[in-house]
Design a protein around this motif. Sequence first.
Motif, PDB file in Angstrom:
ATOM      1  N   GLN A   1       1.856 -73.470  21.764  1.00 43.38           N
ATOM      2  CA  GLN A   1       2.097 -73.206  23.174  1.00 43.38           C
ATOM      3  C   GLN A   1       3.137 -74.179  23.699  1.00 43.38           C
ATOM      4  OE1 GLN A   1      -1.785 -73.535  24.958  1.00 43.38           O
ATOM      5  NE2 GLN A   1      -2.374 -71.444  24.388  1.00 43.38           N
ATOM      6  N   ALA A   2       3.769 -73.774  24.807  1.00 37.43           N
ATOM      7  CA  ALA A   2       4.762 -74.612  25.471  1.00 37.43           C
ATOM      8  C   ALA A   2       4.477 -74.610  26.965  1.00 37.43           C
ATOM      9  CB  ALA A   2       6.169 -74.113  25.191  1.00 37.43           C
ATOM     10  N   ALA A   3       4.682 -75.762  27.592  1.00 34.55           N
ATOM     11  CA  ALA A   3       4.472 -75.892  29.033  1.00 34.55           C
ATOM     12  C   ALA A   3       5.535 -76.826  29.590  1.00 34.55           C
ATOM     13  CB  ALA A   3       3.071 -76.423  29.334  1.00 34.55           C
ATOM     14  N   SER A   4       5.880 -76.592  30.849  1.00 34.87           N
ATOM     15  CA  SER A   4       6.891 -77.421  31.502  1.00 34.87           C
ATOM     16  C   SER A   4       6.521 -77.598  32.956  1.00 34.87           C
ATOM     17  CB  SER A   4       8.272 -76.770  31.370  1.00 34.87           C
ATOM     18  OG  SER A   4       9.260 -77.544  32.013  1.00 34.87           O
ATOM     19  N   SER A   5       6.356 -78.865  33.373  1.00 37.10           N
ATOM     20  CA  SER A   5       6.028 -79.155  34.772  1.00 37.10           C
ATOM     21  C   SER A   5       6.350 -80.616  35.073  1.00 37.10           C
ATOM     22  CB  SER A   5       4.543 -78.886  35.068  1.00 37.10           C
ATOM     23  OG  SER A   5       3.722 -79.715  34.279  1.00 37.10           O
ATOM     24  N   ASP A   6       6.810 -80.870  36.299  1.00 34.01           N
ATOM     25  CA  ASP A   6       7.105 -82.233  36.777  1.00 34.01           C
ATOM     26  C   ASP A   6       8.082 -82.959  35.857  1.00 34.01           C
ATOM     27  OD1 ASP A   6       5.297 -81.769  38.839  1.00 34.01           O
ATOM     28  OD2 ASP A   6       3.614 -82.543  37.668  1.00 34.01           O
ATOM     29  N   GLY A   7       9.038 -82.228  35.303  1.00 36.41           N
ATOM     30  CA  GLY A   7      10.045 -82.853  34.461  1.00 36.41           C
ATOM     31  C   GLY A   7       9.570 -83.196  33.067  1.00 36.41           C
ATOM     32  N   ILE A   8       8.384 -82.761  32.678  1.00 40.47           N
ATOM     33  CA  ILE A   8       7.844 -83.027  31.341  1.00 40.47           C
ATOM     34  C   ILE A   8       7.679 -81.705  30.609  1.00 40.47           C
ATOM     35  CG2 ILE A   8       5.933 -83.977  30.012  1.00 40.47           C
ATOM     36  CD1 ILE A   8       7.559 -86.078  31.433  1.00 40.47           C
ATOM     37  N   ASN A   9       8.288 -81.641  29.437  1.00 42.91           N
ATOM     38  CA  ASN A   9       8.134 -80.473  28.563  1.00 42.91           C
ATOM     39  C   ASN A   9       7.140 -80.818  27.462  1.00 42.91           C
ATOM     40  OD1 ASN A   9      10.124 -79.053  30.030  1.00 42.91           O
ATOM     41  ND2 ASN A   9      11.752 -79.999  28.812  1.00 42.91           N
ATOM     42  N   ARG A  10       6.141 -79.961  27.310  1.00 40.59           N
ATOM     43  CA  ARG A  10       5.045 -80.250  26.375  1.00 40.59           C
ATOM     44  C   ARG A  10       4.888 -79.086  25.400  1.00 40.59           C
ATOM     45  NH1 ARG A  10      -0.716 -79.775  25.925  1.00 40.59           N
ATOM     46  NH2 ARG A  10      -1.680 -81.735  25.195  1.00 40.59           N
ATOM     47  N   PHE A  11       4.974 -79.385  24.105  1.00 45.24           N
ATOM     48  CA  PHE A  11       4.746 -78.410  23.033  1.00 45.24           C
ATOM     49  C   PHE A  11       3.489 -78.826  22.277  1.00 45.24           C
ATOM     50  CE2 PHE A  11       9.146 -78.039  24.096  1.00 45.24           C
ATOM     51  CZ  PHE A  11       9.457 -76.705  23.931  1.00 45.24           C
ATOM     52  N   SER A  12       2.532 -77.898  22.126  1.00 40.52           N
ATOM     53  CA  SER A  12       1.236 -78.256  21.546  1.00 40.52           C
ATOM     54  C   SER A  12       0.886 -77.296  20.406  1.00 40.52           C
ATOM     55  CB  SER A  12       0.134 -78.208  22.596  1.00 40.52           C
ATOM     56  OG  SER A  12       0.046 -76.930  23.199  1.00 40.52           O
ATOM     57  N   LEU A  13       0.128 -77.829  19.441  1.00 44.11           N
ATOM     58  CA  LEU A  13      -0.390 -77.071  18.306  1.00 44.11           C
ATOM     59  C   LEU A  13      -1.904 -77.135  18.361  1.00 44.11           C
ATOM     60  CD1 LEU A  13       1.912 -78.544  15.498  1.00 44.11           C
ATOM     61  CD2 LEU A  13       2.357 -76.574  16.984  1.00 44.11           C
ATOM     62  N   HIS A  14      -2.552 -75.979  18.427  1.00 46.13           N
ATOM     63  CA  HIS A  14      -4.025 -75.945  18.510  1.00 46.13           C
ATOM     64  C   HIS A  14      -4.612 -75.424  17.208  1.00 46.13           C
ATOM     65  CE1 HIS A  14      -7.975 -75.702  20.280  1.00 46.13           C
ATOM     66  NE2 HIS A  14      -8.072 -74.443  19.872  1.00 46.13           N
ATOM     67  N   PHE A  15      -5.432 -76.256  16.571  1.00 47.77           N
ATOM     68  CA  PHE A  15      -6.143 -75.881  15.341  1.00 47.77           C
ATOM     69  C   PHE A  15      -7.597 -75.608  15.693  1.00 47.77           C
ATOM     70  CE2 PHE A  15      -2.520 -78.347  14.031  1.00 47.77           C
ATOM     71  CZ  PHE A  15      -2.080 -77.738  12.870  1.00 47.77           C
ATOM     72  N   ARG A  16      -8.073 -74.409  15.441  1.00 43.88           N
ATOM     73  CA  ARG A  16      -9.465 -74.073  15.745  1.00 43.88           C
ATOM     74  C   ARG A  16     -10.399 -74.713  14.736  1.00 43.88           C
ATOM     75  NH1 ARG A  16      -6.639 -69.269  16.723  1.00 43.88           N
ATOM     76  NH2 ARG A  16      -6.802 -68.536  18.860  1.00 43.88           N
ATOM     77  N   MET A  17     -11.609 -74.993  15.216  1.00 45.55           N
ATOM     78  CA  MET A  17     -12.630 -75.601  14.335  1.00 45.55           C
ATOM     79  C   MET A  17     -13.143 -74.548  13.354  1.00 45.55           C
ATOM     80  SD  MET A  17     -12.786 -78.748  15.170  1.00 45.55           S
ATOM     81  CE  MET A  17     -14.330 -79.330  14.489  1.00 45.55           C
TER      82      MET A  17
END
Length: 461
Positions: free
Chosen positions: A445-461
């Motif tokens: 997933q990717a998110a962008s807010s308040d000048g911060i760009n965040r890319f995340s990887l989610h591994f399910r249990m």
Amino acid sequence: MKPSSLTTRLACLFALLCMTVLGVAGMMLYRGLETQLTLRDDAALVTRVKQIRALLQDQNTLQLLHDRPRLFENMMANREVLLVLRFPGEQPLIDINPGGIAVPDLVPVASDVAVSLTAVQRSIDAHGTPFSALAANLRTGQAGRELRITAGRLMGERTRILDNYRQQVVWMALGGSVLAAAVAFILVRRGMRPLGALAAHAASIGIDNLGARLDAARAPRELAPLVAALNAMLERLAGGFSRLSQVTEDMAHDLRTPIGTLLGQTEVALGQARSADYYHALLVSNQEELQRLSRMTANMLFLARADHADTMIEPARLDIAAEFARVADYFEGLAEERGLRIEIACAGQVWADPMLLRRAMANLLANAVHYADAPSTIVLSSRADADGVTLAVENAGPPIAPHQLARLFDRFYRADAARRDSSQSSGLGLAIVRTIMALHDGSAQAASSDGINRFSLHFRM
């Protein structure tokens, strides 16, 4: 061997069902008729014995029997097949047996006991015909002497009736089955017409009209799930074809740039004699373009292989901090050149394929180093909860519009079209990240807010 049609199979199954139902019903009726005829014949036999008992109670009748037995034979011959009247140990007074039936050894009903159906005994003669017989004693008043009455009857008429009835049942079952098969064939064929119409409609859908959909409103209720599934499949095919067309266009555009550069520089170099330094610079430039083509080809090959269902991964339990540190060491020099600092704030473990995880981390970190505002800090973090483990890469940079966030992980997509000619990017890095996460049954997933760009990887249990 060509398989039979569904219409034929349904008609045959319906005919078999009708034959079974008619056969079972006919057999039950046959058994019922057989039981009723048996009870009727046994009741008639019991009634005759009762009548003879009552008739012989009169001493005058008994005397007449002694004197003129032929009279009784003529009276009874047309009514009974077997009738024997005798005193035990003596010759029969009356012996009516036109068929020569062997008189069975019967246990007689006592003279003071009423004759009932339970006293009837059944057997089969030598020709297979059912035979019913009944014996009863009668006290005559002659010094306690008892007269034994033995009556019997061959059930030839009943047998013929049942045989005829059984044949009618068989012919009725066969005829009904044939008729049912014909009717079922016609009805099923008419009922299958909507399916044929759907097949014709589906066959008319091609590349030129992938947006067309099957009409669920005109389909029978039973075919509604099939129509919905086919429409969903067409939707996926249309989406896949659209993405493939877009990928083909983007790939052609990206390939055209380095190939055009190589051709142009080579044509210029061949236009006239050049110095050795010029040729050296040309080779260096060509090497950069060829490296870009090589990276693009390798990435496309990875994505193509990962799309196959038989792609296997070899997961292991990995330390998150150690894996982030390994990738950060590789990009430390590039980050310092741009005035960036990499900070690791994570702990715990994740279950993933080591090589694929490092590649996904490297692509995210390379993206952050390339687009982060300088000077700033790139933060590598992790978070564990009941749903799984999330790894994230955050950097300060230009905000990404919401409509662009949804497409960042598409192949050859770039949020900034002005960077399309950059030799450092092929537009496949984030697409590879998403494919790696799909192999792990996770998500990117990717998110962008308040000048911060965040890319995340989610591994399910």
